[in-house]
Each structure stands twice: as C-alpha cells, then as structure tokens.
Design an enzyme around this catalytic site. Structure first.
Site, PDB file in Angstrom:
ATOM      1  N   ASN A 112       0.812  -1.217   0.000  1.00  0.00           N
ATOM      2  CA  ASN A 112       0.000   0.000   0.000  1.00  0.00           C
ATOM      3  C   ASN A 112       0.843   1.263   0.000  1.00  0.00           C
ATOM      4  O   ASN A 112       0.397   2.317  -0.447  1.00  0.00           O
ATOM      5  CB  ASN A 112      -0.926   0.020   1.224  1.00  0.00           C
ATOM      6  CG  ASN A 112      -2.229  -0.703   0.976  1.00  0.00           C
ATOM      7  OD1 ASN A 112      -2.574  -1.004  -0.156  1.00  0.00           O
ATOM      8  ND2 ASN A 112      -2.948  -0.993   2.039  1.00  0.00           N
ATOM      9  N   THR A 113       2.057   1.179   0.520  1.00  0.00           N
ATOM     10  CA  THR A 113       2.915   2.362   0.572  1.00  0.00           C
ATOM     11  C   THR A 113       3.151   2.912  -0.822  1.00  0.00           C
ATOM     12  O   THR A 113       3.221   4.131  -1.019  1.00  0.00           O
ATOM     13  CB  THR A 113       4.262   2.028   1.246  1.00  0.00           C
ATOM     14  OG1 THR A 113       4.004   1.456   2.534  1.00  0.00           O
ATOM     15  CG2 THR A 113       5.117   3.266   1.414  1.00  0.00           C
ATOM     16  N   ARG A 120     -11.418  12.253   9.494  1.00  0.00           N
ATOM     17  CA  ARG A 120     -11.884  11.554   8.303  1.00  0.00           C
ATOM     18  C   ARG A 120     -13.261  10.932   8.484  1.00  0.00           C
ATOM     19  O   ARG A 120     -14.092  10.947   7.572  1.00  0.00           O
ATOM     20  CB  ARG A 120     -10.860  10.495   7.892  1.00  0.00           C
ATOM     21  CG  ARG A 120      -9.628  11.118   7.273  1.00  0.00           C
ATOM     22  CD  ARG A 120      -8.617  10.094   6.838  1.00  0.00           C
ATOM     23  NE  ARG A 120      -7.551  10.737   6.090  1.00  0.00           N
ATOM     24  CZ  ARG A 120      -6.479  10.117   5.622  1.00  0.00           C
ATOM     25  NH1 ARG A 120      -6.327   8.811   5.842  1.00  0.00           N
ATOM     26  NH2 ARG A 120      -5.555  10.766   4.941  1.00  0.00           N
ATOM     27  N   HIS A 173      -8.180   2.136   5.491  1.00  0.00           N
ATOM     28  CA  HIS A 173      -7.181   1.686   6.466  1.00  0.00           C
ATOM     29  C   HIS A 173      -7.862   0.879   7.564  1.00  0.00           C
ATOM     30  O   HIS A 173      -8.920   1.255   8.065  1.00  0.00           O
ATOM     31  CB  HIS A 173      -6.477   2.895   7.090  1.00  0.00           C
ATOM     32  CG  HIS A 173      -5.271   2.556   7.904  1.00  0.00           C
ATOM     33  ND1 HIS A 173      -3.989   2.636   7.403  1.00  0.00           N
ATOM     34  CD2 HIS A 173      -5.125   2.135   9.180  1.00  0.00           C
ATOM     35  CE1 HIS A 173      -3.116   2.283   8.339  1.00  0.00           C
ATOM     36  NE2 HIS A 173      -3.793   1.975   9.425  1.00  0.00           N
ATOM     37  N   GLU A 223       0.416  -1.940   9.092  1.00  0.00           N
ATOM     38  CA  GLU A 223      -1.031  -2.066   9.201  1.00  0.00           C
ATOM     39  C   GLU A 223      -1.486  -3.427   9.702  1.00  0.00           C
ATOM     40  O   GLU A 223      -2.657  -3.616  10.033  1.00  0.00           O
ATOM     41  CB  GLU A 223      -1.674  -1.760   7.840  1.00  0.00           C
ATOM     42  CG  GLU A 223      -3.121  -1.335   7.936  1.00  0.00           C
ATOM     43  CD  GLU A 223      -3.695  -0.848   6.622  1.00  0.00           C
ATOM     44  OE1 GLU A 223      -4.938  -0.797   6.509  1.00  0.00           O
ATOM     45  OE2 GLU A 223      -2.924  -0.521   5.702  1.00  0.00           O
TER      46      GLU A 223
END
Length: 721
Positions: free
Chosen positions: A266-267, A551, A658, A687
C-alpha cells in the site's frame, strides 16, 4: 387430397436443402480478458445455442464479474454472440463474446483464417493507470517482434513491471492470453488492448492470438529448506524499512517473502503524506488564535486515564515553554502529535505505542532522506491530519518512499522471494518463532528458518471482505477500497493461529476523498495532498463540512449529500502539469475525470450546479482566509484564497482505506498473546498491527507509522534496542 400431396412434396424438397447450423456438441475457447484468460463452454444443438458458461475467469469482482454473470444468458436469448457489452465491463464483455463466437465458428465448421500479419510498425494508444499508454508494435517476418511504450508514466514496480513482463510474454509466445500482473491490472489491460488493436491493424485476427502461456515455475516435490539471519514477511513500506534497517545494523542474510509479484504494498499507492513534528520546516507556519484555542482545549479537558493525564501534562509543559519564548511560529512537538493521535482515535489507542511512534517519527523522516527520499520543504495539513505537520515527497504517489528503500535493499544484498505466500509460522518446542512455511503459485512448498525470528509486515485486511465485515458489519461487500489487492489480513490469520492477540479489529477507516466508482486515490487536480487551499462542495455548490475535520466526520458528512459525492474545488495556484500520482492533469480533464473552467460560473455549469451558489461559496471562503476564521463550520486551516483562473473541480467519494485494528504489539514491536505475554521471536510492524491509531487514523500518520515501526521491529529482532 391433391393439395396435401403437393404440400408434402414441396416440404420434402425444401427440407432436402436445409443445412444444419451447428454440429451438436460442447465447444470451448479461451480469450484474454481484463485480468487473464476467460474460458467459455458453449453447447449447441443442430440449430440452437443451448447454453453458454464461463468456466474459468479472474475478472475483477463487481466489475468484470457483472459481464460474467449477465452475458451468457443474453447470448442464449439472442442466439448470437453479437449482444451489447455490459456497462463498465467492456474488456470482459469483449473477451466473452469473442470466445463464444470462436466456439460457434467451430460448431458451424468455420475455420478462423490464420492471416499473416503485415510487417510494419503500428501505433496505438490505450488509457493506462497514470495516463495514455502510447504503444508501438513492430511486426517483422509476420510476427510480433517488438513492443515499445515511449514516454510511459506508469507507476514504477507496478505498471512498468506489467509492461515489461506482459510485453515479453506476448512476444515470446505470440499470444494475448497472458495473465495480468496482480496489483497492476489497469496497465496490464491497457497494454494488451493496445497490442490487440495493433494486431487487427496488421490484418490479423485476435482469435489466433489466444494460446495460453505455459507455466514458467517448475513444480518440485517435497519441501525446499533454507536458513537465514532474518525473514521479513511483506515487501511494503514496513517490510522494506525493517529489511534495510537490519542490513544497516549488520545482519548478513536478510530475506523478504512477498505473496504479490511486485514490491511496494500500500505504501506504493499512498499519497506520500508523512506526519512529523518538524521545527525546522514548521517555522514558516504561523500560530493563529484558533490553533492556540485547540491546544488549550486539549490540555485542559478531563483526562480519560492516568496515561492520558501524564501526556496532557507533558504537552502543557511544552506549550507553556513555547508561550514563554514569545514564538509566533506554529507550535508542535512529539507530545502534541501523540496527544492529537490519541484524541483523534477517540482515546482508545495505546499511549505507550503512540508515544513511541511520535518520538521516533522525525528520526525516521531524516533516515528516509538519507536513503534518498525527496522530502519537500513545505509542510501542510493532509485530509484528516488535524495539524500542519504533513510532509510530502516530490515523487509520484509513494514512489519516493518505496524506491529509495528498495534500491538500498538491493545494494545491501537483501534477498527477495516474490509471488510466494507465507502459510504458517514455525515454532520450536519452547514456543519461540524460528521461521515460516510458504508456498508459491504452482504449489511448491518452502520452509525458511530464521536465526533472529520473524517480522510480520503483511499489511491490513481492507481487501478481505469476509474479515472486514466480520469486524465491521457496516462495511458491505460492494464497497470499494483504496488498497492493493494483497491486503487480505494474512499476517493476522497466521499469528492468531498461534495465540497472538488482536486489538481494535472493528476499527476500519473510510477515506473521504477517493475517486468515485473505483475507490482509488488518484485522479485529482491538486499537486499537494493537503487541503490548505481547497474547499469541498456538494452538488448544490455549497460547503457542508470543515475540510480539516477528522476523516470519519468528513465521510459521514459526504454520505448525507446528494449522490453521496462531493467536489474538490481549487484554483490553478496549486496545480502542476502532473499531479502527485504522476497523472497528466490536462488528460484527466479531457477524459472527464477533472473539470476545468476559466470562470467559476462555467465550472458550475459543467458540474450541473447553480453558478451563483458556487460563486458565493468561493467568495465566502476567500473572506474566511482573510479573517482566518470559519464561522459556519469551524475550519482552522487557511492558506491561499481561490482566485487564480483556471478553476478546477474533482469529483470525490468515500472508499475503504485503512484497518486500524490488528495484532497486539509492545512498543518494541513484539507480538503478544491473549495473556499479554510476548511471543518470543515474533515481531510485527505496519497495518498488520493495532493500537496506534485507535478508532480513527489521522491522515498522514500511516506512512510514518509503518516506516517507523518497521525500523523498531528490526532493531528488536537483532537485539539493538
């Protein structure tokens, strides 16, 4: 009687001239689809298509699979392969129809003419992930001899891997029936589509370019065994950070095992937002009365527990020293970063972990710079970040983080085993983790023992619909995600099998400002990830939330708007030819993903919203910027006004982003069991872990977290902290 005889005679004569439409039987064919071969079975009688079945496919769930589900029945009903494509699944639809037609040709005795390709160079273009993919296909001696993609800007490690690997297979095997590169399906499909068009331009029939590519990995009996100094599971930001740190500390044989065929995780897909209290860069930012009020409120509320009380006291001491100094620049420090992270996560995060993160993150940023990460000097506030401490890299998406680490890993001799899924941990008799078992895509089995334990850096579970719905039932299976397809919670599944504890598994974050439909982060006009100079409006041209909100608050507000969408509105002062994902902004305008106009009235017209409402909203915002005050929603973030034409609007909608929950770890990244005891030899970072972000992750905290704890995990495994 005479009429009957005449009728029978005519009928007999007519029937003697009938040619059966098909030879009854079951026919099969396979044609390249969106993600790989689409195989069909067609059963015919002498004059009818009896059934159509898609027998094998790898098409994208809820996109290509719609064509798989709908087209067979439509073809049977129409008794023809010439039926309309399913909207949104044109590539899969074409594959199914082409394969069915091939079956019908076989059934009717037709043979596909193997027309030789005409020599020459054929130029075609197809839209890839980051822009138009210009493809030149060279035909020599009636074969595909070369595939060029001049000027391509597809993401390194993803799109460029697809271009290289798929292009090689097409040339080597003279086929389009090549599997997509997992994680780079858009680029893979664009390349194959373009080459297919080139084949047709050269006079060929793509039905003659559908033979399967042979399996390249040799099947080996038994278990292949290996010993290393340290094994890291996962080649994303946390895994690369851990491996490079281990090498920096002197580890000789470091191995990264990754189930995907590419590195980056994901980075590589992130917006490269990186939070850190950074006095040197933040000295350019002013400390307003509104910001002061935020600090005062946070340090004077009722503490939730003793750790919270101590953290508040530490921030208060730092803030009082700041005030005493007479400074007018932005206040920040690791303690304030930690307090905002804890408060922003609804006070359910683990303060020792949060403090460890905040205390080490600036050092991680400097370490990344030493490895070559191009950190920009301007600090902003990313979506949901709550404070102006968000750094960004001058590179597309997360490439500025992944590429320096990967290059350093290769330089220092880190070994990679890609396309290999870890299936379990290996424990000795005392319960210490001493290695892993793994399996590649053809079923070859591996046992890898590690002298210094195992670091799990496998990412979250946003793409595991069953796991995320079990943890958070409101996340329905149809919801899209910003994440790469390998984020399926493997590390959590494996570790909990051996008693590892989890925390916060019900905390899953939805990102407010993703691309509608696909859920990706790309497709925006602005260069920076921060919202300092941006407003978000609904279809009525009105603001509906403070843009610097958490968020979850932002997402909830968007869902209440017409169509559950909103529009980023900004002027040209923050727009560059290429956005932060390396996409050409003008191309995005041309294909309708971004709207652009010389006046706000024209922009509103394109969006179908009242021009006077949008103009009034922007004028109101510009006054707020002057006053540094938002009386309507309480926004605290102000920089530049929206005044410089042309103006831009980017459609945005929520997307699963996330998973805050995961394995329970100590501040030294050691995994603990359900009794709170450390599982010796097992470490985790990124994560795959929980406890740092609480119930809501601050924007810009994830990248900083995974890289920081990747370093901590490696130090712990090697006994260096």
């Amino acid at each position: 009687m005479r009429l009957t005889k005449t009728f029978l005679a005519v009928s007999a004569a007519f029937c003697s001239t009938i040619v059966l439409a098909y030879t009854p039987g079951i026919y099969t064919a396979s044609v390249a689809g969106q993600n790989g071969p689409v195989a069909v079975e067609v059963q015919t009688s002498a004059d009818k298509i009896l059934s159509v079945k898609v027998s094998d496919q790898k098409e994208t769930q809820n996109i290509g699979t719609h064509a798989v589900e709908q087209l067979p029945a439509k073809i049977v009903e129409a008794q023809s392969a010439d039926v309309p494509a399913v909207s949104g699944a044109s590539v899969t639809s074409k594959a199914i129809k082409t394969a069915v037609q091939e079956c019908l040709d076989k059934a009717s005795g037709k043979k596909t003419a193997a027309s030789p390709l005409k020599d020459g160079t054929y130029e075609v273009k197809a839209y890839g992930n980051n822009g138009w993919l210009n493809v030149k296909v060279v035909i020599k001696d009636h074969k595909i001899s070369e595939i060029q993609t001049p000027g391509q800007r597809e993401t390194k490690f993803l799109g460029d891997t697809a271009i290289r690997e798929i292009g090689k297979d097409i040339i080597d095997y003279q086929t389009l029936n090549v599997d997509n590169i997992a994680g780079a399906t858009v680029t893979s499909t664009a390349l194959k589509t373009a080459v297919g068009e080139a084949i047709e331009k050269a006079g060929g029939n793509i039905a003659n370019f559908q033979k399967p590519v042979p399996q390249k990995i040799k099947k080996i009996d038994g278990v292949q065994k290996q010993e290393v100094d340290l094994v890291v599971v996962g080649a994303g930001g946390a895994g690369l950070s851990a491996a490079v740190t281990a090498k920096d500390l002197g580890a000789k044989n470091v191995l990264i095992v990754e189930k995907m065929p590419v590195v980056g995780g994901n980075t590589l897909r992130c917006a490269s937002a990186f939070n850190a209290a950074d006095p040197e860069r933040q000295k350019a930012l002013p400390m307003t009365d509104t910001l002061k009020d935020a600090v005062v409120k946070a340090i004077n509320e009722k503490p939730a527990n003793e750790e919270h009380k101590k953290l508040m006291a530490d921030v208060k001491a730092k803030y009082e020293a700041y005030l005493k100094s007479g400074s007018k620049t932005l206040f920040d420090c690791p303690e304030w970063h930690a307090l905002q992270t804890y408060n922003g996560g609804d006070k359910v995060g683990h303060i020792p972990l949060i403090r460890t993160y905040a205390n080490n993150v600036l050092d991680t940023l400097h370490w990344m710079q030493s490895k070559g990460s191009p950190v920009m000097d301007r600090v902003s506030q990313g979506a949901g970040a709550l404070w102006q401490r968000t750094h960004q890299l001058d590179a597309p998406a997360g490439l500025g983080l992944v590429d320096p680490l990967y290059q350093d890993a290769v330089k220092q001799g880190v070994n990679f085993k890609l396309g290999t899924r870890v299936t379990d941990l290996v424990l000795d008799k005392s319960g210490k983790v001493i290695g892993i078992t793994a399996e590649d895509k053809v079923g070859n089995k591996y046992q890898i023992l590690s002298k210094n334990g195992v670091i799990l850096a496998t990412g979250g579970y946003s793409q595991n619909k069953e796991m995320r719905q079990k943890s958070a039932p409101h996340l329905t299976p149809d919801m899209v995600s910003t994440n790469q397809p390998g984020a399926t919670g493997d590390g959590i599944t494996i570790a909990t099998r051996h008693g590892a504890d989890t925390t916060g598994m019900n905390y899953v974050q939805v990102y407010p400002l993703a691309t509608p439909g696909t859920g990706t982060l790309q497709g925006r006009a602005r260069k920076m990830s921060g919202l300092d100079d941006v407003i978000d409006v609904n279809k009525n041209g009105e603001r509906f939330v403070k843009e610097d909100a958490r968020r979850d608050e932002f997402v909830a507000a968007i869902k209440k708007q017409p169509g559950a969408v909103c529009y980023d509105i900004n002027d040209s002062s923050i727009v560059k030819p290429l956005n932060s994902f390396n996409e050409d902004v003008e191309t995005l305008v041309q294909i309708g993903r971004i709207y652009k106009a010389d006046t706000l009235a024209d922009l509103a017209k394109q969006l179908g919203m009242p021009a006077d409402k949008l103009e009034a909203t922007v004028a109101e915002f510009n006054k707020m910027v002057e006053a540094k005050n938002d009386p309507k929603f309480g926004r605290k973030l102000f920089d530049r006004q929206i005044v410089k034409a042309p103006f831009y609007a980017t459609p945005r909608a929520p997307s699963i982003h996330h998973t805050m929950g995961g394995l329970e770890i100590t501040p030294k990244a050691q995994v603990v069991d359900k009794n709170g005891k450390i599982i010796p030899g097992l470490y985790a970072a990124g994560e795959v872990t929980g406890g740092i972000h609480g119930s809501n992750r601050l924007g810009g905290n994830a990248t900083a977290d995974v890289l920081t704890f990747g370093r901590i995990a490696a130090k712990s495994a090697l006994g260096k902290n």
